[in-house]
Design an enzyme around this catalytic site. Structure first.
Site, short mmCIF file in Angstrom:
data_model
loop_
_atom_site.label_atom_id
_atom_site.label_comp_id
_atom_site.label_asym_id
_atom_site.label_seq_id
_atom_site.Cartn_x
_atom_site.Cartn_y
_atom_site.Cartn_z
N SER A 253 0.86 -1.18 0.00
CA SER A 253 0.00 0.00 0.00
C SER A 253 0.89 1.23 0.00
O SER A 253 2.12 1.13 0.05
CB SER A 253 -0.88 0.00 1.25
OG SER A 253 -0.08 0.36 2.37
N LYS A 254 0.26 2.38 -0.03
CA LYS A 254 0.97 3.67 -0.04
C LYS A 254 2.03 3.75 1.07
O LYS A 254 3.05 4.42 0.90
CB LYS A 254 -0.04 4.81 0.16
CG LYS A 254 -0.70 5.24 -1.14
CD LYS A 254 0.13 6.33 -1.82
CE LYS A 254 -0.38 6.62 -3.22
NZ LYS A 254 0.69 7.00 -4.13
#
Ligand code: GLU
Length: 499
Positions: A253-254
């Protein structure tokens, strides 16, 4: 004759092209290319609130940059279009009517708030919740009344008794008891299909033979198998690909840094390197080989090579692949790709653009540096002293390499030795030989002179092979840089001799 494989990538345009999405597209594309099949791009934009044109444009652009081309889809058309689900709503409606007519689906008038209440009550008693089929038991009259009163309704699929099975290429046999599957909604009260319905209707209409997608969809597939059955269609072959995890074993994820293809493009990654890296995230060729060109990936790819274990995203490895792929590029291709970067750095000359001496020289510079860099931007950095007129000395280089006593005299002697070489002799081997001869004659270590000369030629303490570089910098510029170095040393005489 075997059926021509037809595969698809079906992104929902609710954001950028994620690394995971790109890998899914790649696996489908590789399989289609490997088997002379057809690769379809279908945009799943039925969620009108979350879909956007910008996102569609970004995804298409990302795929094009990666070189993942589609045979049917946006921009190219095809016999199964349109390829945007928002333009296929009528098809879903037809399928729903068929399913209702055949008793496989039924209208549901339960309102969200009622459902919530019943769910919470069940959960409060510690029970799990699946739709309680309230609308299935309402009776025809009650249903007709609700319909006449214009109460909004969804359509639910009536899950039959029994078990649902399918054989997944990666996970093997999946066998689910249908009592664990609720009567899921296939058409919302606003007339839009749910993902389950639209994906199956389209995969049937588009004659998709293989569905390769993320493992997060494995739990949806039994519902899809039921829908195929109810629509009288044979399900495709499924392969659910393990998800991509960060080094901390949490889903990518980010938090782990860049996750969009555009980010990697902007950071100077080569599309072929990213393709190579993504291919090995979850797929293995079954040997130690790691570096693959696009063509060799197409030749080697099999669905059986997709492993069940988690794929871990390793940024350092991606950088390594980038260096490997720059090494594989032709010097000419590097010139073309590096041109905008060289222009930005003020190092580009018009003469590099066309065939001739200057371009041939630049190609040699690239050949010297190509195998040493991981990014084209790094190439520009290393090439700077070769392409620029003058160099400035980094203070660290001055401190480390230009402080020993007597250097000025040594450099002057080297300059004279180099001046005695004519143009033909100005090549790496003679240059090295001359320098070593000067060092011997002056009873100093060759290293002292090599390090000082490197600073004089590049301003830095590290560079690619000094003598190859001096050869490329050329006789005139070398002599004037050595002269400048002598002057610098005369003006900045070391106060204390180094031992
Ligand atoms: N639109 C779905 C997604 O982006 C497609 C899933 C599938 O391939 O079936 O997750």
């Amino acid at each position: 004759m075997a059926l021509t494989p037809r595969l698809r990538f079906a992104p929902s345009p609710t954001g950028f092209l994620h690394i995971g999405g790109a890998r899914t597209a790649l696996f489908n594309w590789l399989y289609a290319r490997r088997h002379g099949g057809v690769f379809v791009l279908r945009v799943e934009d039925t969620d009108i609130r979350r879909s956007s044109d910008d996102s569609v444009a970004g995804i298409l652009d990302g795929l094009r940059w990666l070189g993942i081309d589609w045979d049917e889809g946006p921009g190219v058309g095809g016999p199964h279009g349109p390829y945007f689900q928002s333009a296929r709503l009528a098809n879903y409606r037809v399928a729903v009517n068929r399913l209702v007519a055949s008793g496989h689906a039924y209208p549901c008038f339960c309102q969200p708030e009622d459902l919530k209440e019943r769910r919470e009550a069940a959960q409060a008693e510690g029970a799990g919740w699946l739709y309680d089929r309230a609308c299935l038991d309402r009776g025809e009259k009650a249903l007709a009344r609700l319909k006449d009163a214009g109460v909004p309704h969804a359509i639910r699929f009536k899950v039959p008794e029994g078990r649902t099975q399918f054989k997944d290429c990666v996970r093997g046999l999946i066998d689910i008891d249908n009592t664990t599957i609720e009567d899921f909604v296939i058409l919302r009260s606003d007339g839009h299909p749910t993902y389950h319905l639209s994906v199956v209707v389209d995969d049937v209409d588009m004659a998709i033979t293989h569905v390769v997608r993320g493992d997060d969809h494995t739990s949806n597939t039994p519902k899809h198998i039921l829908l195929y059955g109810a629509l009288g269609a044979a399900p495709p072959q499924f392969a659910h690909v393990p998800l991509i995890f960060g080094p901390d074993k949490k889903r990518l994820s980010k938090r782990h840094g860049a996750t969009s293809v555009t980010d990697y493009r902007q950071r100077g990654y080569q599309p072929d390197a990213l393709i190579n890296f993504l291919a090995l995230l979850g797929w293995s060729p079954g040997g130690d080989r790691e570096v693959f060109t696009r063509t060799s990936l197409v030749q080697a790819f099999t669905l059986e090579g997709i492993g069940g274990g988690n794929a871990v995203f390793d940024q350092g490895k991606l950088e390594w692949f980038n260096g490997q792929h720059i090494g594989l590029m032709s010097a000419e291709a590097v010139v073309d790709e590096a041109q905008p970067l060289l222009e930005q750095a003020g190092l580009w000359r018009e003469a590099y653009a066309t065939a001739g001496g200057p371009r041939a020289w630049l190609v040699k510079v690239i050949e010297l540096l190509k195998s040493r860099v991981r990014f084209l931007a790094e190439f520009v950095e290393y090439a700077q002293p070769l392409l620029a007129g003058e160099v400035t000395y980094e203070s660290e280089a001055v401190k480390q390499r230009l402080s020993s006593a007597g250097l000025g005299g040594h450099v002057a002697a080297l300059r004279e030795a180099y001046a005695a070489l004519d143009q033909d002799q100005f090549e790496a081997r003679s240059l090295e030989h001359s320098l070593r001869t000067v060092a011997d004659a002056r009873s100093i270590k060759a290293g002292v002179l090599i390090h000082a000369t490197r600073v004089g030629m590049t301003g830095r303490t590290v560079s690619p092979g000094l003598f190859e570089m001096v050869e490329l910098i050329g006789r005139d510029r070398t002599l004037s840089r050595l002269k400048a170095l002598e002057q610098f040393l005369a003006e900045h005489r070391p106060t204390e001799p180094t031992p």
